[in-house]
Design a protein around this motif. Structure first.
Motif, PDB file in Angstrom:
ATOM      1  N   ILE A  92       0.889  -1.166   0.000  1.00 31.92           N
ATOM      2  CA  ILE A  92       0.000   0.000   0.000  1.00 31.92           C
ATOM      3  C   ILE A  92       0.922   1.210   0.000  1.00 31.92           C
ATOM      4  CG2 ILE A  92      -1.804   1.293   1.193  1.00 31.92           C
ATOM      5  CD1 ILE A  92      -2.783  -1.429   0.341  1.00 31.92           C
ATOM      6  N   HIS A  93       0.884   1.992  -1.057  1.00 36.07           N
ATOM      7  CA  HIS A  93       1.835   3.102  -1.140  1.00 36.07           C
ATOM      8  C   HIS A  93       1.209   4.421  -0.702  1.00 36.07           C
ATOM      9  CE1 HIS A  93       0.184   5.146  -4.709  1.00 36.07           C
ATOM     10  NE2 HIS A  93      -0.052   3.948  -5.212  1.00 36.07           N
ATOM     11  N   GLY A  94       2.053   5.283  -0.187  1.00 42.90           N
ATOM     12  CA  GLY A  94       1.630   6.634   0.155  1.00 42.90           C
ATOM     13  C   GLY A  94       1.904   7.578  -0.995  1.00 42.90           C
ATOM     14  N   GLY A  95       2.058   8.840  -0.664  1.00 42.19           N
ATOM     15  CA  GLY A  95       2.326   9.829  -1.712  1.00 42.19           C
ATOM     16  C   GLY A  95       2.180  11.245  -1.206  1.00 42.19           C
ATOM     17  N   GLY A  96       2.287  11.394   0.118  1.00 41.95           N
ATOM     18  CA  GLY A  96       2.044  12.704   0.717  1.00 41.95           C
ATOM     19  C   GLY A  96       2.903  13.817   0.159  1.00 41.95           C
ATOM     20  N   GLU A  97       4.200  13.583   0.025  1.00 39.76           N
ATOM     21  CA  GLU A  97       5.095  14.638  -0.454  1.00 39.76           C
ATOM     22  C   GLU A  97       4.795  14.999  -1.901  1.00 39.76           C
ATOM     23  OE1 GLU A  97       7.245  16.606   1.161  1.00 39.76           O
ATOM     24  OE2 GLU A  97       6.334  15.656   2.902  1.00 39.76           O
ATOM     25  N   SER A  98       4.519  14.000  -2.722  1.00 43.45           N
ATOM     26  CA  SER A  98       4.196  14.260  -4.131  1.00 43.45           C
ATOM     27  C   SER A  98       2.891  15.033  -4.252  1.00 43.45           C
ATOM     28  CB  SER A  98       4.104  12.936  -4.899  1.00 43.45           C
ATOM     29  OG  SER A  98       5.351  12.281  -4.924  1.00 43.45           O
ATOM     30  N   ILE A  99       1.930  14.709  -3.396  1.00 43.25           N
ATOM     31  CA  ILE A  99       0.652  15.438  -3.401  1.00 43.25           C
ATOM     32  C   ILE A  99       0.880  16.881  -2.968  1.00 43.25           C
ATOM     33  CG2 ILE A  99      -1.618  15.612  -2.296  1.00 43.25           C
ATOM     34  CD1 ILE A  99      -1.548  12.495  -2.146  1.00 43.25           C
ATOM     35  N   ASN A 100       1.697  17.069  -1.929  1.00 42.76           N
ATOM     36  CA  ASN A 100       2.004  18.433  -1.469  1.00 42.76           C
ATOM     37  C   ASN A 100       2.653  19.262  -2.568  1.00 42.76           C
ATOM     38  OD1 ASN A 100       0.978  17.853   1.059  1.00 42.76           O
ATOM     39  ND2 ASN A 100       2.982  17.479   2.000  1.00 42.76           N
ATOM     40  N   LYS A 101       3.575  18.652  -3.310  1.00 42.44           N
ATOM     41  CA  LYS A 101       4.264  19.360  -4.398  1.00 42.44           C
ATOM     42  C   LYS A 101       3.279  19.728  -5.504  1.00 42.44           C
ATOM     43  CE  LYS A 101       8.735  17.129  -3.586  1.00 42.44           C
ATOM     44  NZ  LYS A 101       9.688  16.092  -4.079  1.00 42.44           N
ATOM     45  N   ALA A 102       2.395  18.796  -5.832  1.00 43.87           N
ATOM     46  CA  ALA A 102       1.395  19.067  -6.864  1.00 43.87           C
ATOM     47  C   ALA A 102       0.435  20.167  -6.424  1.00 43.87           C
ATOM     48  CB  ALA A 102       0.621  17.787  -7.184  1.00 43.87           C
ATOM     49  N   MET A 103       0.083  20.182  -5.137  1.00 45.09           N
ATOM     50  CA  MET A 103      -0.776  21.234  -4.605  1.00 45.09           C
ATOM     51  C   MET A 103      -0.081  22.594  -4.682  1.00 45.09           C
ATOM     52  SD  MET A 103      -2.518  19.427  -1.249  1.00 45.09           S
ATOM     53  CE  MET A 103      -3.495  20.900  -0.868  1.00 45.09           C
ATOM     54  N   LYS A 104       1.185  22.599  -4.325  1.00 45.63           N
ATOM     55  CA  LYS A 104       1.944  23.856  -4.349  1.00 45.63           C
ATOM     56  C   LYS A 104       1.970  24.458  -5.744  1.00 45.63           C
ATOM     57  CE  LYS A 104       6.340  25.857  -2.827  1.00 45.63           C
ATOM     58  NZ  LYS A 104       7.688  25.560  -2.241  1.00 45.63           N
ATOM     59  N   LYS A 105       2.112  23.608  -6.765  1.00 41.72           N
ATOM     60  CA  LYS A 105       2.135  24.088  -8.150  1.00 41.72           C
ATOM     61  C   LYS A 105       0.817  24.757  -8.523  1.00 41.72           C
ATOM     62  CE  LYS A 105       5.496  20.803 -10.047  1.00 41.72           C
ATOM     63  NZ  LYS A 105       5.693  19.663 -10.986  1.00 41.72           N
ATOM     64  N   GLN A 132      -6.047  11.703  -6.928  1.00 44.70           N
ATOM     65  CA  GLN A 132      -6.242  10.532  -7.775  1.00 44.70           C
ATOM     66  C   GLN A 132      -5.248  10.539  -8.934  1.00 44.70           C
ATOM     67  OE1 GLN A 132     -10.316  10.108  -8.958  1.00 44.70           O
ATOM     68  NE2 GLN A 132      -9.966   8.228 -10.127  1.00 44.70           N
ATOM     69  N   GLU A 133      -5.019  11.700  -9.489  1.00 49.92           N
ATOM     70  CA  GLU A 133      -4.064  11.832 -10.600  1.00 49.92           C
ATOM     71  C   GLU A 133      -2.646  11.473 -10.155  1.00 49.92           C
ATOM     72  OE1 GLU A 133      -2.242  15.636 -12.898  1.00 49.92           O
ATOM     73  OE2 GLU A 133      -4.418  15.492 -12.906  1.00 49.92           O
ATOM     74  N   VAL A 134      -2.229  12.011  -9.011  1.00 53.16           N
ATOM     75  CA  VAL A 134      -0.867  11.759  -8.520  1.00 53.16           C
ATOM     76  C   VAL A 134      -0.678  10.292  -8.162  1.00 53.16           C
ATOM     77  CG1 VAL A 134       0.765  12.252  -6.658  1.00 53.16           C
ATOM     78  CG2 VAL A 134      -0.503  14.129  -7.708  1.00 53.16           C
ATOM     79  N   LEU A 135      -1.641   9.714  -7.450  1.00 49.77           N
ATOM     80  CA  LEU A 135      -1.485   8.335  -6.979  1.00 49.77           C
ATOM     81  C   LEU A 135      -1.625   7.314  -8.107  1.00 49.77           C
ATOM     82  CD1 LEU A 135      -3.503   8.390  -3.628  1.00 49.77           C
ATOM     83  CD2 LEU A 135      -1.048   8.673  -3.931  1.00 49.77           C
ATOM     84  N   SER A 136      -2.625   7.513  -8.965  1.00 43.77           N
ATOM     85  CA  SER A 136      -2.955   6.484  -9.950  1.00 43.77           C
ATOM     86  C   SER A 136      -2.210   6.610 -11.273  1.00 43.77           C
ATOM     87  CB  SER A 136      -4.465   6.491 -10.229  1.00 43.77           C
ATOM     88  OG  SER A 136      -5.189   6.189  -9.052  1.00 43.77           O
ATOM     89  N   LEU A 137      -1.760   7.812 -11.592  1.00 42.58           N
ATOM     90  CA  LEU A 137      -1.062   8.004 -12.870  1.00 42.58           C
ATOM     91  C   LEU A 137       0.446   8.151 -12.701  1.00 42.58           C
ATOM     92  CD1 LEU A 137      -3.506  10.448 -14.719  1.00 42.58           C
ATOM     93  CD2 LEU A 137      -3.430   7.947 -14.782  1.00 42.58           C
ATOM     94  N   GLU A 138       0.884   8.472 -11.490  1.00 36.13           N
ATOM     95  CA  GLU A 138       2.314   8.693 -11.285  1.00 36.13           C
ATOM     96  C   GLU A 138       2.922   7.660 -10.326  1.00 36.13           C
ATOM     97  OE1 GLU A 138       3.078  12.754 -10.127  1.00 36.13           O
ATOM     98  OE2 GLU A 138       1.632  13.528 -11.569  1.00 36.13           O
TER      99      GLU A 138
END
Length: 297
Positions: A69-82, A105-111
């Protein structure tokens, strides 16, 4: 000049001895399901990504069934910042509105999910990415503050069921399942789920032998400023005390709560490991040395 790795400095005899020492653990855990919550530094640092995922491939090669089960908090934060958005958390859980759930959903499922899956394949394993909403069923999460006031987390879900058959089929056919922390409601809405909680729910429903959290700390610390204050074994009562003292706080709260819930659901062992430590998974599983914190009821 680049120095040799510790493994390269071993003699052939020493390498064989190490493997033989691992044999009882390989026999003990063969055909077992291990749910691994994969996030934090272990997922951000390219060196650690390779080491961690190679270890996962090795687990599968010796007959263990890893489910990530993967996370993605930092990647989501970066995408939000953009997009000019500021993350908001309450008790370690992300407040998620309708705009944000689409981004998540985009960050987790596509990246992230496809990236992890592809890396496992590159390292010689077989893996399939499974979007969480295809297997997790959820209702809107209802939570209360310490004062008993309702907290509206928005599109954050509480998992009520897991569709196990597709996952068990993958594991039976020697595939490593990589699952994102998303869930679907009966009305079709997609919910964000804290990855620690998603891992706990998965482990409970699938009756995992072990639930392993890879985090950015050396297990649970008595003093978060002292990396040598690791608690080897901690129970529900002591967790409650450390929460009251503020030692366990923020994002660590859903981790420990979900760990206890997994144990209550029948998971045999729960471990918090430092994902920044090379080969933390192998050291925990195949040696007698405890390198993280074990959670017990």
């Amino acid at each position: 000049m680049i120095g040799k790795s510790p493994c390269e400095e071993l003699t052939p005899e020493q390498k064989v001895t190490i493997f033989l020492e691992a044999l009882p653990y390989v026999q003990k855990f063969r055909d077992s399901i291990f749910v691994i919550k994969y996030g934090g530094a272990a997922m951000e640092d390219p060196f650690l990504v390779e080491q961690t995922l190679r270890d996962v491939v090795l687990l599968e090669a010796v007959g263990i069934n890893p489910l990530i089960i993967h996370g993605g908090g930092e990647s989501i934060n970066k995408a939000m910042k953009k997009r000019g958005l500021n993350p908001q958390f309450v008790n370690g859980i992300r407040i998620t509105n309708k705009e944000l759930i689409s981004l998540i959903q985009e960050v987790l499922s596509l990246e992230i999910g496809p990236f992890i899956t592809q890396k496992i394949i590159e390292y010689g394993g077989k893996a399939v990415f499974v979007p969480g909403q295809e297997v997790f069923q959820a209702t809107k999460w209802e939570a209360l503050s310490d004062q008993g006031i309702p907290i509206d987390y928005g599109y954050v879900g509480s998992i009520v069921n897991v569709e196990l058959q597709p996952l068990l089929k993958l594991l039976h056919n020697q595939f490593i399942a990589v699952v994102s922390p998303l869930a679907k409601a009966h009305n079709g809405d997609i919910y964000n789920v804290n990855a620690d909680i998603a891992a706990s729910k998965m482990a409970g429903f699938i009756k995992a032998k072990k639930l392993i959290y890879l985090s950015n700390t050396n297990g649970i610390l008595e003093d978060e400023k002292d990396p040598f204050s690791r608690i080897s074994v901690i129970n529900k009562e002591r967790i409650s005390i450390l929460k009251q003292k503020g030692v366990i706080h923020g994002g660590m709260i859903p981790k420990v709560d979900s760990a206890l819930e997994a144990l209550e659901a029948g998971v045999e062992k729960v471990h918090f490991l430092d994902g920044r430590m090379p080969h933390a998974l192998l050291l925990e599983i195949f040696t007698d040395k405890g390198i993280g914190t074990e959670i017990v009821l």
